[in-house]
Design an enzyme around this catalytic site. Structure first.
Site, PDB file in Angstrom:
ATOM      1  N   ALA A  19       0.709  -1.279  -0.090  1.00  0.00           N
ATOM      2  CA  ALA A  19      -0.140  -0.120   0.071  1.00  0.00           C
ATOM      3  C   ALA A  19       0.917   1.177   0.022  1.00  0.00           C
ATOM      4  O   ALA A  19       0.573   2.180   0.507  1.00  0.00           O
ATOM      5  CB  ALA A  19      -1.163   0.092   1.145  1.00  0.00           C
ATOM      6  N   ALA A  21       2.383   7.774  -9.000  1.00  0.00           N
ATOM      7  CA  ALA A  21       2.221   8.192  -7.419  1.00  0.00           C
ATOM      8  C   ALA A  21       3.722   8.351  -6.730  1.00  0.00           C
ATOM      9  O   ALA A  21       4.432   7.661  -7.062  1.00  0.00           O
ATOM     10  CB  ALA A  21       1.246   7.218  -6.894  1.00  0.00           C
ATOM     11  N   ASN A  43      15.464   4.905 -16.243  1.00  0.00           N
ATOM     12  CA  ASN A  43      15.580   4.848 -14.716  1.00  0.00           C
ATOM     13  C   ASN A  43      17.121   4.974 -14.378  1.00  0.00           C
ATOM     14  O   ASN A  43      17.333   5.863 -13.511  1.00  0.00           O
ATOM     15  CB  ASN A  43      14.788   3.813 -14.222  1.00  0.00           C
ATOM     16  CG  ASN A  43      13.381   3.922 -14.446  1.00  0.00           C
ATOM     17  OD1 ASN A  43      12.764   4.793 -15.411  1.00  0.00           O
ATOM     18  ND2 ASN A  43      12.602   3.216 -13.673  1.00  0.00           N
ATOM     19  N   ASN A  69      11.329   2.397 -19.044  1.00  0.00           N
ATOM     20  CA  ASN A  69      12.351   1.988 -17.742  1.00  0.00           C
ATOM     21  C   ASN A  69      13.519   1.631 -17.963  1.00  0.00           C
ATOM     22  O   ASN A  69      14.406   2.280 -17.197  1.00  0.00           O
ATOM     23  CB  ASN A  69      11.527   1.053 -16.826  1.00  0.00           C
ATOM     24  CG  ASN A  69      10.203   1.578 -16.171  1.00  0.00           C
ATOM     25  OD1 ASN A  69       8.916   0.452 -16.380  1.00  0.00           O
ATOM     26  ND2 ASN A  69       9.998   2.832 -15.922  1.00  0.00           N
ATOM     27  N   LYS A 110       6.713  -0.867 -21.826  1.00  0.00           N
ATOM     28  CA  LYS A 110       6.853  -0.311 -20.807  1.00  0.00           C
ATOM     29  C   LYS A 110       8.402  -0.383 -20.148  1.00  0.00           C
ATOM     30  O   LYS A 110       9.034   0.631 -19.712  1.00  0.00           O
ATOM     31  CB  LYS A 110       5.891  -0.398 -19.710  1.00  0.00           C
ATOM     32  CG  LYS A 110       6.023   0.391 -18.389  1.00  0.00           C
ATOM     33  CD  LYS A 110       4.868   1.016 -17.665  1.00  0.00           C
ATOM     34  CE  LYS A 110       5.104   2.065 -16.657  1.00  0.00           C
ATOM     35  NZ  LYS A 110       4.652   1.831 -15.404  1.00  0.00           N
TER      36      LYS A 110
END
Ligand code: NAD
Length: 304
Positions: free
Chosen positions: A8, A129, A193, A189, A185
């Site tokens: 989470a 996020a 990254n 990355n 994707k």
């Protein structure tokens, strides 16, 4: 659909929060007690475009307290997946679906080691996020989410998941070629990254220096070659798409950069490291990906 999100952090809280707001029954599970305590006490705070939403959501550190789940959604960092999957097995019933939206390669294999592959589905998301503190995240990026069955079928259960996401404002499509999209994707990355991470640059600066631009293209071209040999269908010009994503997120410091800045372990093994592993199996040299993987791994070793 009773949904349990394992991990989470930034993304798990984002998806959990949006699904809860749309009326779904969602549980957040995390091993970080302070975060779960904050969510239970004050609700989950999601900062979005300058406003903060406060969401009352079920959260626990004890996955055994939840009962069974219809959908288990993994949002742990890839290096925590094995333990997270084994913890989540108590949620399983006959028709539980286990879905990963994590970045990188190897998530399918890690989950399928412990879960019947007929119950496993894959996906990628363009949302972004950031974790700001216990119980507090920022919704930092918007994009499409794709989900799909491992064998490419368009199954009813996938449509149900997509509908649930769409209802909560997460633009979602069911794809018959989810592996191709996972590689798409990965190209972003793999090109961005680690390179931004070790140079300390913001995303867009990778395009501003001829040296980093060349390195980015070399990293992505190696990944494209590996993907092609694996039978991944690549449409159009992936380098242009990688550049477009980098440009669109110009001001961001990528997640691996943030991890290195904070002296935290990175997902290098699932990104450039995974390109190296796949290339080795196919006998393709990928010197740039190997070098950048080794550099990041050495930097990580200095954190201990
Ligand atoms: P994060 O570090 O913010 O959150 C991961 C959470 O998992 C942490 O809170 C951690 O305590 C928890 N965790 C670790 N082991 C656990 C376990 N056994 N059980 C339950 N919880 C456990 O990471 P994130 O940024 O949300 O990323 C999660 C995944 O999503 C990664 O694979 C990442 O690459 C991918 N992703 C991230 C973004 C983004 O913008 N952050 C975007 C797309 C995809």
């Amino acid at each position: 659909m009773k949904t349990v999100i394992i991990g989470a952090g930034a993304m798990g809280s984002l998806f959990g929060g949006l699904l809860t707001l749309s009326g779904e029954e969602v549980w957040l599970v995390d091993i970080w007690k302070e975060h779960i305590d904050a969510i239970r006490l004050k609700g989950l705070a999601i900062e979005e475009k300058g406003k903060t939403l406060n969401i009352s959501i079920k959260a626990t550190t004890d996955v055994r307290s939840i009962g069974k789940a219809d959908l288990v959604l993994y949002f742990v960092k890839t290096y925590h997946s094995e333990k997270a999957v084994s913890d989540s097995l108590v949620l399983e019933k006959e028709d539980t679906l286990f879905l990963t939206l994590q970045n990188g390669l190897g998530n399918e294999e890690t989950i399928c080691k412990q879960v019947d592959r007929k119950k496993v589905a894959l996906g990628v998301t363009g949302h972004g996020a950031t974790l700001l503190g216990p119980g507090y995240i920022r919704h930092a990026g918007w994009g499409k989410t794709y989900v799909g069955e491992i064998d490419g079928r368009i199954a009813d259960r996938m449509n149900k998941v997509a509908q649930m996401f769409i209802k909560s404002g997460i633009e979602t499509k069911v794809s018959p070629r989810i592996h191709d999209l996972i590689w798409e994707k990965l190209f972003v990355n793999a090109g961005l990254n680690a390179l931004a991470g070790i140079t300390g640059l913001r995303n867009g600066q990778i395009l501003d220096f001829p040296e980093t631009l060349r390195l980015m293209e070399a990293l992505v071209n190696e990944a494209i070659e590996v993907a092609g040999k694996k039978g991944i269908r690549i449409e159009g010009n992936p380098i242009d798409r990688v550049k477009a994503v980098i440009e669109a997120t110009r001001e961001n410091r990528c997640s691996m950069g943030q991890d290195l800045d904070r002296k935290r372990r990175t997902e290098i093994d699932a990104i450039n490291g995974a390109v190296v592993r796949e290339a080795e199996r196919l006998g393709i040299p990928v010197h740039y990906n190997r070098m950048i993987t080794d550099l990041v791994k050495v930097i990580e070793k200095t954190f201990i």
